[in-house]
Design a protein around this motif. Sequence first.
Motif, short mmCIF file in Angstrom:
data_model
loop_
_atom_site.label_atom_id
_atom_site.label_comp_id
_atom_site.label_asym_id
_atom_site.label_seq_id
_atom_site.Cartn_x
_atom_site.Cartn_y
_atom_site.Cartn_z
N LEU A 26 0.91 -1.18 -0.15
CA LEU A 26 0.02 0.14 -0.08
C LEU A 26 1.11 1.24 -0.06
CD1 LEU A 26 -2.95 -1.10 2.71
CD2 LEU A 26 -3.11 -0.74 0.10
N ARG A 27 1.86 1.18 0.89
CA ARG A 27 2.76 2.57 0.94
C ARG A 27 3.48 2.77 -0.41
NH1 ARG A 27 5.17 3.90 6.54
NH2 ARG A 27 5.66 5.70 5.45
N GLY A 28 4.02 1.37 -0.79
CA GLY A 28 4.74 1.49 -2.11
C GLY A 28 4.01 2.11 -3.20
N PHE A 29 2.84 1.82 -3.34
CA PHE A 29 1.88 2.23 -4.56
C PHE A 29 1.43 3.67 -4.34
CE2 PHE A 29 1.58 -1.78 -6.35
CZ PHE A 29 1.38 -1.68 -7.72
N LEU A 30 1.39 4.09 -3.12
CA LEU A 30 1.19 5.58 -2.76
C LEU A 30 2.32 6.54 -2.97
CD1 LEU A 30 -0.96 7.70 -1.78
CD2 LEU A 30 -0.29 7.21 0.63
N ASP A 31 3.23 5.87 -2.55
CA ASP A 31 4.56 6.74 -2.96
C ASP A 31 4.62 6.80 -4.35
OD1 ASP A 31 5.16 7.59 -0.17
OD2 ASP A 31 6.55 5.84 0.17
N TYR A 32 4.58 5.82 -5.19
CA TYR A 32 4.55 5.74 -6.50
C TYR A 32 3.97 6.68 -7.03
CZ TYR A 32 3.89 3.64 -11.12
OH TYR A 32 3.85 3.58 -12.59
N LEU A 33 2.59 6.65 -6.80
CA LEU A 33 1.55 7.72 -7.32
C LEU A 33 1.97 9.23 -6.99
CD1 LEU A 33 -1.40 5.76 -6.71
CD2 LEU A 33 -0.60 6.46 -9.06
N ARG A 34 2.48 9.47 -5.82
CA ARG A 34 2.75 10.62 -5.29
C ARG A 34 3.84 11.43 -6.23
NH1 ARG A 34 3.21 9.15 1.08
NH2 ARG A 34 1.19 9.93 1.82
N ALA A 35 5.26 10.44 -6.18
CA ALA A 35 6.19 10.89 -6.97
C ALA A 35 5.71 11.19 -8.55
CB ALA A 35 7.37 9.81 -6.98
N SER A 36 4.75 10.42 -9.20
CA SER A 36 4.35 10.80 -10.42
C SER A 36 3.84 11.77 -10.45
CB SER A 36 3.45 9.43 -10.74
OG SER A 36 3.94 8.18 -10.91
N VAL A 37 2.89 12.32 -9.72
CA VAL A 37 2.00 13.46 -9.78
C VAL A 37 2.93 14.61 -9.65
CG1 VAL A 37 1.39 13.70 -7.54
CG2 VAL A 37 -0.32 14.59 -9.46
N ALA A 38 3.85 14.64 -8.75
CA ALA A 38 4.76 15.87 -8.50
C ALA A 38 5.68 15.88 -9.65
CB ALA A 38 5.60 15.29 -7.07
N ALA A 39 6.03 14.92 -10.24
CA ALA A 39 7.09 14.98 -11.52
C ALA A 39 6.20 15.59 -12.60
CB ALA A 39 7.59 13.79 -11.69
N ARG A 72 -2.80 16.40 3.83
CA ARG A 72 -2.72 17.33 5.13
C ARG A 72 -4.10 16.87 6.07
NH1 ARG A 72 1.09 20.62 6.68
NH2 ARG A 72 -0.55 21.58 8.08
N SER A 73 -5.11 16.85 5.32
CA SER A 73 -6.45 16.28 5.65
C SER A 73 -6.46 15.00 6.34
CB SER A 73 -7.39 16.73 5.10
OG SER A 73 -9.26 16.38 5.57
N MET A 74 -5.99 14.16 5.56
CA MET A 74 -6.32 12.60 5.99
C MET A 74 -5.20 12.13 6.97
SD MET A 74 -7.56 9.73 5.50
CE MET A 74 -8.70 10.66 3.94
N PHE A 75 -3.83 12.53 6.76
CA PHE A 75 -3.15 11.95 7.67
C PHE A 75 -2.30 13.04 8.97
CE2 PHE A 75 -2.00 9.96 3.85
CZ PHE A 75 -2.53 8.64 4.24
N VAL A 141 -5.75 3.26 1.15
CA VAL A 141 -6.43 2.96 0.14
C VAL A 141 -7.01 4.16 -0.53
CG1 VAL A 141 -8.38 1.55 -0.79
CG2 VAL A 141 -6.71 0.41 0.60
N HIS A 142 -7.65 4.88 0.17
CA HIS A 142 -8.44 6.11 -0.29
C HIS A 142 -7.43 7.04 -0.90
CE1 HIS A 142 -10.82 9.56 -0.72
NE2 HIS A 142 -9.91 10.43 0.05
N MET A 143 -6.23 7.16 -0.18
CA MET A 143 -5.16 8.14 -0.84
C MET A 143 -4.74 7.54 -1.99
SD MET A 143 -5.11 11.07 0.79
CE MET A 143 -3.79 11.65 -0.32
N ILE A 144 -4.43 6.23 -2.25
CA ILE A 144 -4.00 5.70 -3.66
C ILE A 144 -5.02 5.99 -4.61
CG2 ILE A 144 -3.83 3.46 -4.75
CD1 ILE A 144 -2.67 2.39 -2.08
#
Length: 167
Positions: A26-39, A72-75, A141-144
């Motif tokens: 779960l964390r791996g996929f979330l971090d992957y998506l975070r990096a993708s959108v920031a890029a 910020r809201s979620m975590f 899961v919601h953040m993914i």
Amino acid sequence: MPTASRRDRRGDTPPPRTGSGETDVLRGFLDYLRASVAAKVEDAPEPGVRTAGVPSGTNLLGLLHHLTAVERSMFLGDDVTDWPATFRAAPEDGVHDVVARYREAVERANAVLDGCTDLAAPVPRPRRSRRPAPSTRWALVHMIEETGRHAGHADILREQIDGATGR
């Protein structure tokens, strides 16, 4: 529509190969998506990064501004009273500012997640939060879902700006 040269296209990065545990996946996929959108945002040119690509007014900078508010809201327990406003970055905010705030929110969110050892337990909330915290599993899961949805929007908006594609 702009056309990117081969030199301007991003390479496509496949999904992560994480550990076998549920938290790692779960964390791996979330971090992957975070990096993708920031890029997608970090090297996008002005004024295209602020230009609405669809009739709703959605733009690349606004998407990342919104995702910062969601992290910020979620975590971190921030209360958001006007979600539509989170899709608009301030006129004085540059790309660097919005990307830096997003990365800082992600770093702080990951620090909270580092302390979560039970996916069924609620995400820790500061005392100021009035709403009940979801389980850590639900939050991940919601953040993914949220980040993946907006990463797809960002893919399209970025391609409209300068033809850049890929993750």
